[in-house]
Design a protein around this motif. Sequence first.
Motif, PDB file in Angstrom:
ATOM      1  N   THR A  14       0.741  -1.253   0.054  1.00  0.00           N
ATOM      2  CA  THR A  14      -0.011   0.041  -0.127  1.00  0.00           C
ATOM      3  C   THR A  14       0.898   1.419   0.092  1.00  0.00           C
ATOM      4  OG1 THR A  14      -0.180  -0.133   2.250  1.00  0.00           O
ATOM      5  CG2 THR A  14      -1.967  -1.043   1.121  1.00  0.00           C
ATOM      6  N   VAL A  15       2.179   1.273   0.465  1.00  0.00           N
ATOM      7  CA  VAL A  15       3.006   2.404   0.314  1.00  0.00           C
ATOM      8  C   VAL A  15       3.660   2.483  -1.298  1.00  0.00           C
ATOM      9  CG1 VAL A  15       5.308   3.237   1.124  1.00  0.00           C
ATOM     10  CG2 VAL A  15       3.741   2.093   2.572  1.00  0.00           C
ATOM     11  N   ALA A  16       3.289   3.523  -1.815  1.00  0.00           N
ATOM     12  CA  ALA A  16       3.347   3.571  -3.254  1.00  0.00           C
ATOM     13  C   ALA A  16       5.012   3.905  -3.651  1.00  0.00           C
ATOM     14  CB  ALA A  16       2.634   4.813  -3.862  1.00  0.00           C
ATOM     15  N   THR A  17       5.414   4.957  -2.628  1.00  0.00           N
ATOM     16  CA  THR A  17       6.848   5.456  -2.828  1.00  0.00           C
ATOM     17  C   THR A  17       7.395   5.367  -1.561  1.00  0.00           C
ATOM     18  OG1 THR A  17       6.064   7.093  -4.298  1.00  0.00           O
ATOM     19  CG2 THR A  17       8.277   7.441  -3.333  1.00  0.00           C
ATOM     20  N   VAL A  18       8.764   4.738  -1.775  1.00  0.00           N
ATOM     21  CA  VAL A  18       9.709   4.785  -0.443  1.00  0.00           C
ATOM     22  C   VAL A  18      10.945   5.402  -0.767  1.00  0.00           C
ATOM     23  CG1 VAL A  18      10.925   3.067   0.953  1.00  0.00           C
ATOM     24  CG2 VAL A  18       8.752   2.384  -0.107  1.00  0.00           C
ATOM     25  N   ALA A  19      11.257   6.557   0.291  1.00  0.00           N
ATOM     26  CA  ALA A  19      12.480   7.593  -0.358  1.00  0.00           C
ATOM     27  C   ALA A  19      13.455   7.331   0.888  1.00  0.00           C
ATOM     28  CB  ALA A  19      11.815   8.894  -0.140  1.00  0.00           C
ATOM     29  N   VAL A  20      14.735   7.505   0.320  1.00  0.00           N
ATOM     30  CA  VAL A  20      15.701   7.293   1.197  1.00  0.00           C
ATOM     31  C   VAL A  20      16.873   8.031   0.831  1.00  0.00           C
ATOM     32  CG1 VAL A  20      17.010   5.357  -0.358  1.00  0.00           C
ATOM     33  CG2 VAL A  20      17.400   5.508   2.122  1.00  0.00           C
ATOM     34  N   TYR A  76      21.851  13.278   6.350  1.00  0.00           N
ATOM     35  CA  TYR A  76      21.206  12.570   5.559  1.00  0.00           C
ATOM     36  C   TYR A  76      19.474  12.800   5.775  1.00  0.00           C
ATOM     37  CZ  TYR A  76      25.354   9.880   4.310  1.00  0.00           C
ATOM     38  OH  TYR A  76      26.583   9.552   3.952  1.00  0.00           O
ATOM     39  N   VAL A  77      19.134  12.555   6.843  1.00  0.00           N
ATOM     40  CA  VAL A  77      17.717  12.456   6.893  1.00  0.00           C
ATOM     41  C   VAL A  77      17.074  13.738   6.761  1.00  0.00           C
ATOM     42  CG1 VAL A  77      16.116  11.861   8.687  1.00  0.00           C
ATOM     43  CG2 VAL A  77      17.885  10.332   8.554  1.00  0.00           C
ATOM     44  N   ALA A  78      17.632  14.782   7.404  1.00  0.00           N
ATOM     45  CA  ALA A  78      17.063  16.234   7.242  1.00  0.00           C
ATOM     46  C   ALA A  78      16.828  16.547   5.679  1.00  0.00           C
ATOM     47  CB  ALA A  78      17.784  17.212   7.903  1.00  0.00           C
ATOM     48  N   LYS A  79      17.855  16.107   5.031  1.00  0.00           N
ATOM     49  CA  LYS A  79      17.580  16.451   3.368  1.00  0.00           C
ATOM     50  C   LYS A  79      16.507  15.565   2.707  1.00  0.00           C
ATOM     51  CE  LYS A  79      22.320  18.209   3.027  1.00  0.00           C
ATOM     52  NZ  LYS A  79      23.861  18.133   2.482  1.00  0.00           N
ATOM     53  N   LEU A  80      16.463  14.179   3.348  1.00  0.00           N
ATOM     54  CA  LEU A  80      15.351  13.397   2.775  1.00  0.00           C
ATOM     55  C   LEU A  80      14.082  14.230   3.149  1.00  0.00           C
ATOM     56  CD1 LEU A  80      14.161  10.658   1.847  1.00  0.00           C
ATOM     57  CD2 LEU A  80      14.445  10.007   4.223  1.00  0.00           C
ATOM     58  N   LEU A  81      13.824  14.496   4.286  1.00  0.00           N
ATOM     59  CA  LEU A  81      12.433  15.037   4.639  1.00  0.00           C
ATOM     60  C   LEU A  81      12.223  16.355   3.992  1.00  0.00           C
ATOM     61  CD1 LEU A  81      12.869  13.865   8.601  1.00  0.00           C
ATOM     62  CD2 LEU A  81      11.482  12.913   6.802  1.00  0.00           C
ATOM     63  N   GLU A  93       4.424  -2.576  -8.039  1.00  0.00           N
ATOM     64  CA  GLU A  93       3.643  -1.430  -8.129  1.00  0.00           C
ATOM     65  C   GLU A  93       4.280  -0.204  -7.239  1.00  0.00           C
ATOM     66  OE1 GLU A  93       1.141  -1.237 -10.219  1.00  0.00           O
ATOM     67  OE2 GLU A  93       1.496  -3.101 -10.528  1.00  0.00           O
ATOM     68  N   GLN A  94       5.344  -0.584  -6.613  1.00  0.00           N
ATOM     69  CA  GLN A  94       6.056   0.365  -5.755  1.00  0.00           C
ATOM     70  C   GLN A  94       7.108   0.951  -6.366  1.00  0.00           C
ATOM     71  OE1 GLN A  94       6.400  -2.696  -2.560  1.00  0.00           O
ATOM     72  NE2 GLN A  94       5.732  -0.857  -1.226  1.00  0.00           N
ATOM     73  N   ARG A  95       7.770   2.249  -6.058  1.00  0.00           N
ATOM     74  CA  ARG A  95       8.773   2.723  -6.587  1.00  0.00           C
ATOM     75  C   ARG A  95       9.804   3.522  -5.520  1.00  0.00           C
ATOM     76  NH1 ARG A  95       9.393   8.691  -7.702  1.00  0.00           N
ATOM     77  NH2 ARG A  95       7.766   9.563  -6.967  1.00  0.00           N
ATOM     78  N   ALA A  96      11.011   3.264  -5.585  1.00  0.00           N
ATOM     79  CA  ALA A  96      12.148   4.087  -4.729  1.00  0.00           C
ATOM     80  C   ALA A  96      12.657   5.101  -5.243  1.00  0.00           C
ATOM     81  CB  ALA A  96      13.365   2.920  -4.313  1.00  0.00           C
ATOM     82  N   LEU A  97      12.628   6.214  -4.212  1.00  0.00           N
ATOM     83  CA  LEU A  97      13.270   7.595  -4.669  1.00  0.00           C
ATOM     84  C   LEU A  97      14.538   7.756  -3.887  1.00  0.00           C
ATOM     85  CD1 LEU A  97      12.836  10.349  -5.860  1.00  0.00           C
ATOM     86  CD2 LEU A  97      11.323  10.815  -4.073  1.00  0.00           C
ATOM     87  N   GLY A  98      15.468   7.763  -4.435  1.00  0.00           N
ATOM     88  CA  GLY A  98      16.536   8.319  -3.790  1.00  0.00           C
ATOM     89  C   GLY A  98      17.016   9.803  -3.897  1.00  0.00           C
ATOM     90  N   ILE A  99      17.287  10.242  -2.655  1.00  0.00           N
ATOM     91  CA  ILE A  99      17.554  11.822  -2.354  1.00  0.00           C
ATOM     92  C   ILE A  99      19.180  11.894  -2.153  1.00  0.00           C
ATOM     93  CG2 ILE A  99      17.490  13.852  -0.955  1.00  0.00           C
ATOM     94  CD1 ILE A  99      14.869  12.819  -2.850  1.00  0.00           C
ATOM     95  N   THR A 155      22.137   1.626  -0.346  1.00  0.00           N
ATOM     96  CA  THR A 155      20.790   1.126   0.042  1.00  0.00           C
ATOM     97  C   THR A 155      19.532   1.267  -0.838  1.00  0.00           C
ATOM     98  OG1 THR A 155      21.558   1.975   2.384  1.00  0.00           O
ATOM     99  CG2 THR A 155      19.246   1.853   1.977  1.00  0.00           C
ATOM    100  N   LEU A 156      19.876   2.388  -1.655  1.00  0.00           N
ATOM    101  CA  LEU A 156      18.852   2.617  -2.838  1.00  0.00           C
ATOM    102  C   LEU A 156      18.682   1.315  -3.852  1.00  0.00           C
ATOM    103  CD1 LEU A 156      16.694   4.404  -4.242  1.00  0.00           C
ATOM    104  CD2 LEU A 156      18.681   5.347  -5.553  1.00  0.00           C
ATOM    105  N   ALA A 157      19.854   0.799  -4.100  1.00  0.00           N
ATOM    106  CA  ALA A 157      19.937  -0.401  -5.023  1.00  0.00           C
ATOM    107  C   ALA A 157      19.180  -1.697  -4.429  1.00  0.00           C
ATOM    108  CB  ALA A 157      21.582  -0.493  -5.172  1.00  0.00           C
ATOM    109  N   GLY A 158      19.563  -1.877  -3.172  1.00  0.00           N
ATOM    110  CA  GLY A 158      19.025  -3.079  -2.712  1.00  0.00           C
ATOM    111  C   GLY A 158      17.358  -2.653  -2.346  1.00  0.00           C
ATOM    112  N   LEU A 159      17.085  -1.545  -1.772  1.00  0.00           N
ATOM    113  CA  LEU A 159      15.484  -1.114  -1.482  1.00  0.00           C
ATOM    114  C   LEU A 159      14.811  -1.391  -2.666  1.00  0.00           C
ATOM    115  CD1 LEU A 159      13.048   0.020  -0.031  1.00  0.00           C
ATOM    116  CD2 LEU A 159      14.381   2.347  -0.774  1.00  0.00           C
ATOM    117  N   ALA A 160      15.236  -0.754  -3.683  1.00  0.00           N
ATOM    118  CA  ALA A 160      14.465  -0.887  -5.140  1.00  0.00           C
ATOM    119  C   ALA A 160      14.147  -2.393  -5.384  1.00  0.00           C
ATOM    120  CB  ALA A 160      15.110  -0.221  -6.152  1.00  0.00           C
ATOM    121  N   ALA A 161      15.098  -3.070  -5.382  1.00  0.00           N
ATOM    122  CA  ALA A 161      15.064  -4.809  -5.747  1.00  0.00           C
ATOM    123  C   ALA A 161      13.960  -5.503  -4.867  1.00  0.00           C
ATOM    124  CB  ALA A 161      16.366  -5.332  -5.590  1.00  0.00           C
ATOM    125  N   GLY A 162      13.883  -4.627  -3.712  1.00  0.00           N
ATOM    126  CA  GLY A 162      13.247  -5.594  -2.332  1.00  0.00           C
ATOM    127  C   GLY A 162      11.669  -5.382  -2.719  1.00  0.00           C
TER     128      GLY A 162
END
Length: 315
Positions: A172-178, A266-271, A196-202, A185-192
């Motif tokens: 149900t989570v459409a976009t997962v951002a890191v 890292y996290v502040a720039k993501l949020l 219907e989901q997508r990973a967004l890297g910042i 992390t992005l390489a593995g997250l997207a593979a997992g």
Amino acid sequence: MHHEALDLSRLQPALPSPLQPAEDERFARHGVTLLLKRDDLIHPHLPGNKWRKLAPNLGAAAGRTVLTFGGAYSNHLRATASAGRLLGFPTVGVVRGDELARRPLNPSLAQCAADGMRLHFVDRATYRAKASPEVLDGLLSVFGDCAVVPEGGSNALAAQGCTALGGELPGTVATVAVACGTGGTLAGLAAGLGPEQRALGIPVLRGGFLGEAVRDLQREAFGGPSGRWSLGERFHFGGYARTPPELHAFADDFEERHGLPVERIYVAKLLYALTVLAGEGAFPRGSAVAAVVTGRPWPPDGDRGPSLYAPSDSR
């Protein structure tokens, strides 16, 4: 030489990490639900992607000395040193900046040393060539039989370890951002993630090199492209460890709204990126976006102002 396998379960990681809703009108007014994937709660000394990337590498090292690389305030070096102390294997940290050897250790490197890590300082030209056979052979001639883990811990094993992160996020989570430094992390997250989901890297560094790094890691880890991912490259605030007053103000406000300690590099720039993108209508109404909280502020109770981190520091 025979090496005993490490029992990583002794570290007692808290998995899966919690997925928490964050009520935030900056998202709600656009019909978007913000969720926080609290990977910072996995382990006090190996939080977030540090656990997910290091665990498979430590398993492969099987108790040998682990030699790895980082800058003066590297989260990855601290996590590796902590793991060595907790599990009883030797660690070597190759630190960028030979001038640092002539100064008192900063708090981050002092923590590494207190955890038993041998620190080896190299000049910046040598550090840039750290993956070359000449530099690696030179290091191994000094430190002996070592398991070499790259800067940031990002290699094929790390990417494979991060697929579990994608598997922990419901469809149900459409976009997962890191937030991204080295791309593992992005390489593995997207593979997992599901189809219907997508990973967004910042990316938190300037340079535009991260897309190629992620593609290379996926090729090495999975034999080719895997999952859907993209990069939002507008939110590095000038480069690695650049945290201007605007970003600190945003992070302070987010902490106050949500009671989340916001790590600045890292996290502040993501949020911040997700808040801007939601305002621009980048996420469909009715959709959910999960932000992966990869780490905590460091030092835990110390000065987190911009003076702590020099712009040239590394992950």
